[in-house]
Design a protein around this motif. Structure first.
Motif, PDB file in Angstrom:
ATOM      1  N   MET A  72       0.831  -1.206   0.000  1.00  0.00           N
ATOM      2  CA  MET A  72       0.000   0.000   0.000  1.00  0.00           C
ATOM      3  C   MET A  72       0.869   1.262   0.000  1.00  0.00           C
ATOM      4  O   MET A  72       1.934   1.283   0.606  1.00  0.00           O
ATOM      5  N   THR A  73       0.412   2.277  -0.679  1.00  0.00           N
ATOM      6  CA  THR A  73       1.135   3.534  -0.800  1.00  0.00           C
ATOM      7  C   THR A  73       0.885   4.418   0.421  1.00  0.00           C
ATOM      8  O   THR A  73      -0.228   4.475   0.938  1.00  0.00           O
ATOM      9  N   VAL A  74       1.926   5.119   0.860  1.00  0.00           N
ATOM     10  CA  VAL A  74       1.792   6.079   1.955  1.00  0.00           C
ATOM     11  C   VAL A  74       1.558   7.462   1.359  1.00  0.00           C
ATOM     12  O   VAL A  74       2.335   7.936   0.526  1.00  0.00           O
ATOM     13  N   LEU A  75       0.451   8.105   1.756  1.00  0.00           N
ATOM     14  CA  LEU A  75       0.107   9.426   1.232  1.00  0.00           C
ATOM     15  C   LEU A  75       0.103  10.453   2.360  1.00  0.00           C
ATOM     16  O   LEU A  75      -0.087  10.099   3.524  1.00  0.00           O
ATOM     17  N   PRO A  76       0.299  11.727   2.018  1.00  0.00           N
ATOM     18  CA  PRO A  76       0.199  12.773   3.045  1.00  0.00           C
ATOM     19  C   PRO A  76      -1.204  12.784   3.658  1.00  0.00           C
ATOM     20  O   PRO A  76      -2.192  12.464   2.996  1.00  0.00           O
ATOM     21  N   GLU A  77      -1.309  13.156   4.909  1.00  0.00           N
ATOM     22  CA  GLU A  77      -2.610  13.185   5.582  1.00  0.00           C
ATOM     23  C   GLU A  77      -3.187  14.601   5.535  1.00  0.00           C
ATOM     24  O   GLU A  77      -3.292  15.297   6.532  1.00  0.00           O
ATOM     25  N   GLU A  78      -3.585  14.995   4.333  1.00  0.00           N
ATOM     26  CA  GLU A  78      -4.211  16.291   4.102  1.00  0.00           C
ATOM     27  C   GLU A  78      -5.731  16.103   4.005  1.00  0.00           C
ATOM     28  O   GLU A  78      -6.218  15.006   3.712  1.00  0.00           O
ATOM     29  N   PRO A  79      -6.519  17.159   4.244  1.00  0.00           N
ATOM     30  CA  PRO A  79      -7.981  16.995   4.341  1.00  0.00           C
ATOM     31  C   PRO A  79      -8.638  16.350   3.126  1.00  0.00           C
ATOM     32  O   PRO A  79      -9.448  15.427   3.267  1.00  0.00           O
ATOM     33  N   ALA A  80      -8.349  16.837   1.932  1.00  0.00           N
ATOM     34  CA  ALA A  80      -8.998  16.280   0.747  1.00  0.00           C
ATOM     35  C   ALA A  80      -8.556  14.839   0.502  1.00  0.00           C
ATOM     36  O   ALA A  80      -9.378  13.970   0.172  1.00  0.00           O
ATOM     37  N   ILE A  81      -7.267  14.586   0.645  1.00  0.00           N
ATOM     38  CA  ILE A  81      -6.763  13.222   0.476  1.00  0.00           C
ATOM     39  C   ILE A  81      -7.468  12.271   1.431  1.00  0.00           C
ATOM     40  O   ILE A  81      -7.912  11.175   1.051  1.00  0.00           O
ATOM     41  N   LEU A  82      -7.613  12.675   2.676  1.00  0.00           N
ATOM     42  CA  LEU A  82      -8.251  11.809   3.674  1.00  0.00           C
ATOM     43  C   LEU A  82      -9.723  11.563   3.344  1.00  0.00           C
ATOM     44  O   LEU A  82     -10.233  10.447   3.530  1.00  0.00           O
ATOM     45  N   GLU A  83     -10.425  12.583   2.836  1.00  0.00           N
ATOM     46  CA  GLU A  83     -11.838  12.395   2.480  1.00  0.00           C
ATOM     47  C   GLU A  83     -11.984  11.360   1.372  1.00  0.00           C
ATOM     48  O   GLU A  83     -12.855  10.484   1.426  1.00  0.00           O
ATOM     49  N   VAL A  84     -11.128  11.456   0.362  1.00  0.00           N
ATOM     50  CA  VAL A  84     -11.192  10.502  -0.735  1.00  0.00           C
ATOM     51  C   VAL A  84     -10.783   9.106  -0.255  1.00  0.00           C
ATOM     52  O   VAL A  84     -11.427   8.103  -0.598  1.00  0.00           O
ATOM     53  N   ARG A  85      -9.743   9.039   0.563  1.00  0.00           N
ATOM     54  CA  ARG A  85      -9.302   7.739   1.077  1.00  0.00           C
ATOM     55  C   ARG A  85     -10.390   7.072   1.912  1.00  0.00           C
ATOM     56  O   ARG A  85     -10.628   5.868   1.782  1.00  0.00           O
ATOM     57  N   HIS A  86     -11.046   7.823   2.765  1.00  0.00           N
ATOM     58  CA  HIS A  86     -12.096   7.245   3.608  1.00  0.00           C
ATOM     59  C   HIS A  86     -13.245   6.711   2.761  1.00  0.00           C
ATOM     60  O   HIS A  86     -13.823   5.658   3.062  1.00  0.00           O
ATOM     61  N   ALA A  87     -13.586   7.439   1.695  1.00  0.00           N
ATOM     62  CA  ALA A  87     -14.653   6.971   0.803  1.00  0.00           C
ATOM     63  C   ALA A  87     -14.263   5.655   0.137  1.00  0.00           C
ATOM     64  O   ALA A  87     -15.079   4.724   0.042  1.00  0.00           O
ATOM     65  N   VAL A  88     -13.021   5.574  -0.329  1.00  0.00           N
ATOM     66  CA  VAL A  88     -12.543   4.347  -0.970  1.00  0.00           C
ATOM     67  C   VAL A  88     -12.458   3.213   0.048  1.00  0.00           C
ATOM     68  O   VAL A  88     -12.826   2.059  -0.241  1.00  0.00           O
ATOM     69  N   ARG A  89     -12.013   3.524   1.253  1.00  0.00           N
ATOM     70  CA  ARG A  89     -11.903   2.507   2.309  1.00  0.00           C
ATOM     71  C   ARG A  89     -13.268   1.898   2.623  1.00  0.00           C
ATOM     72  O   ARG A  89     -13.407   0.682   2.753  1.00  0.00           O
ATOM     73  N   ARG A  90     -14.299   2.752   2.737  1.00  0.00           N
ATOM     74  CA  ARG A  90     -15.650   2.252   3.018  1.00  0.00           C
ATOM     75  C   ARG A  90     -16.152   1.368   1.880  1.00  0.00           C
ATOM     76  O   ARG A  90     -16.781   0.329   2.116  1.00  0.00           O
ATOM     77  N   TRP A  91     -15.867   1.782   0.652  1.00  0.00           N
ATOM     78  CA  TRP A  91     -16.353   1.001  -0.487  1.00  0.00           C
ATOM     79  C   TRP A  91     -15.689  -0.371  -0.528  1.00  0.00           C
ATOM     80  O   TRP A  91     -16.365  -1.395  -0.746  1.00  0.00           O
ATOM     81  N   ILE A  92     -14.387  -0.405  -0.322  1.00  0.00           N
ATOM     82  CA  ILE A  92     -13.669  -1.683  -0.359  1.00  0.00           C
ATOM     83  C   ILE A  92     -14.165  -2.607   0.746  1.00  0.00           C
ATOM     84  O   ILE A  92     -14.394  -3.808   0.519  1.00  0.00           O
ATOM     85  N   ALA A  93     -14.377  -2.078   1.940  1.00  0.00           N
ATOM     86  CA  ALA A  93     -14.864  -2.901   3.052  1.00  0.00           C
ATOM     87  C   ALA A  93     -16.232  -3.502   2.738  1.00  0.00           C
ATOM     88  O   ALA A  93     -16.522  -4.650   3.100  1.00  0.00           O
ATOM     89  N   ALA A  94     -17.061  -2.748   2.017  1.00  0.00           N
ATOM     90  CA  ALA A  94     -18.419  -3.205   1.722  1.00  0.00           C
ATOM     91  C   ALA A  94     -18.485  -4.137   0.521  1.00  0.00           C
ATOM     92  O   ALA A  94     -19.304  -5.074   0.504  1.00  0.00           O
ATOM     93  N   HIS A  95     -17.627  -3.906  -0.474  1.00  0.00           N
ATOM     94  CA  HIS A  95     -17.832  -4.591  -1.745  1.00  0.00           C
ATOM     95  C   HIS A  95     -16.639  -5.397  -2.258  1.00  0.00           C
ATOM     96  O   HIS A  95     -16.820  -6.243  -3.145  1.00  0.00           O
ATOM     97  N   ALA A  96     -15.439  -5.167  -1.756  1.00  0.00           N
ATOM     98  CA  ALA A  96     -14.264  -5.895  -2.239  1.00  0.00           C
ATOM     99  C   ALA A  96     -13.327  -6.187  -1.075  1.00  0.00           C
ATOM    100  O   ALA A  96     -12.194  -5.694  -1.032  1.00  0.00           O
ATOM    101  N   PRO A  97     -13.800  -6.984  -0.095  1.00  0.00           N
ATOM    102  CA  PRO A  97     -13.001  -7.206   1.113  1.00  0.00           C
ATOM    103  C   PRO A  97     -11.663  -7.894   0.862  1.00  0.00           C
ATOM    104  O   PRO A  97     -10.767  -7.799   1.699  1.00  0.00           O
TER     105      PRO A  97
END
Length: 326
Positions: free
Chosen positions: A1-26
């Motif tokens: 997994m890639t390490v990204l800066p913890e900036e507000p927009a990056i975190l919002e997009v990451r959280h959205a992707v994290r939720r989707w993966i947990a729900a649909h591609a575990p």
């Protein structure tokens, strides 16, 4: 997994992707459709940080000079962001329905062929959802047309439907990435572009903001309610379809939204294409407003014969018209 800066927009997009993966591609194995634009670039970066393994798929529509270089650059960025691989998929954009429709069909065919068993993540945002709902409203063809896009319609995943387009652009800024600006995305020749640049800003101004979010929520609510009606219609269809024909009297006992769902499903299974509200209501009249009327033509069939629906001896059947077109 890639390490990204913890900036507000990056975190919002990451959280959205994290939720989707947990729900649909575990299992964490996904493909990403990457155009090089801000939405798909932010999505690719977030997926590389959140998923176990990411394959980037870059479709080259070959509609503009230099498109191959743009595609190659997008693939190189995907590898730099940590994707396991990145593949460029050249396509030929041909067919009817206009350039937008033909390009979309070619793109989805290429992505489906290259994805293997992985779901494909698409960079559609809340703004895209609002545009889709508005387009559906303009057609006036019932609730289904304004459902908008689903977060997961296998194999297509849309993790960013709750994320604004401005956030994906800011994500690229925070990552130091310069997204590709497709000239088609600013051309007034395309209806969706005019919705994006003219209609939605005007609605936001006149109605005091929040329109995009309200449209997206409306689509979501209708999609949830529609799923319930679809389930009821599936049960009804199992009871009223006998040997491929519909028992009209039995179907007439169902509520109109259920009837039309049963008819739509039955017609599509029989090969109907491009069903519109007018056609569907005409077929529904054979059930609920029977006055001895004649057959109803629906989209489909062959060059020499129309696909038609008839009512005979209390049952609806669908088949080719035996009279040649004139």
């Amino acid at each position: 997994m890639t390490v990204l800066p913890e900036e507000p927009a990056i975190l919002e997009v990451r959280h959205a992707v994290r939720r989707w993966i947990a729900a649909h591609a575990p299992d964490g194995d996904v493909a990403v459709a990457l155009s090089g634009g801000a939405d798909s670039l932010a999505l690719t970066a977030a997926a590389a940080a959140e998923a176990r393994s990411v394959v980037a798929l870059v479709v080259d529509h070959r509609l503009q000079p230099g498109s191959a270089d743009v595609a190659d650059e997008a693939a190189a960025r995907a590898r730099a962001l940590g994707c396991a691989s990145a593949e460029v998929l050249p396509v030929d954009v041909t067919g009817t329905g206009g350039l937008e429709a033909a390009a979309r069909q070619a793109r989805y065919r290429a992505l489906d062929s290259a994805r293997g068993t992985r779901p494909v993540l698409l960079g559609h945002t809340l703004d895209d959802q609002a545009e889709t709902v508005l387009l559906g409203l303009s057609r006036g063809s019932g609730g289904r047309s304004i459902w908008g896009m689903s977060p997961y319609d296998s194999p297509w995943g849309r993790p960013l439907l709750d994320v604004r387009r401005a956030v994906t652009r800011q994500t690229c800024v925070e990552l130091g990435l310069s997204p590709h600006e497709d000239p088609h995305n600013s051309s007034p020749d395309f209806v969706r572009v005019r919705l994006r640049t003219e209609v939605l800003p005007l609605l936001e101004d006149v109605l005091g903001g929040g329109v995009a979010g309200a449209l997206a929520r409306t689509g979501e609510h209708l999609r949830e309610e529609g799923a319930v009606l679809d389930a009821v219609a599936a049960d009804a269809e199992a009871k009223v379809v006998v040997d491929g024909e519909i028992d009209a009297a039995l179907l007439a006992l169902s509520a109109p939204p259920v009837r039309r769902r049963v008819l739509r499903s039955w017609l599509l299974a029989a090969g109907a294409r491009g069903l519109g509200d007018t056609q569907l209501r005409a077929v529904d009249d054979l059930v609920a407003r029977w006055r001895g009327q004649g057959q109803v033509a629906v989209g489909g069939g062959t060059p020499d014969a129309r696909l038609v629906v008839r009512r005979r001896r209390g049952r609806l059947n669908v088949g080719l018209d035996d009279r040649r077109r004139v």
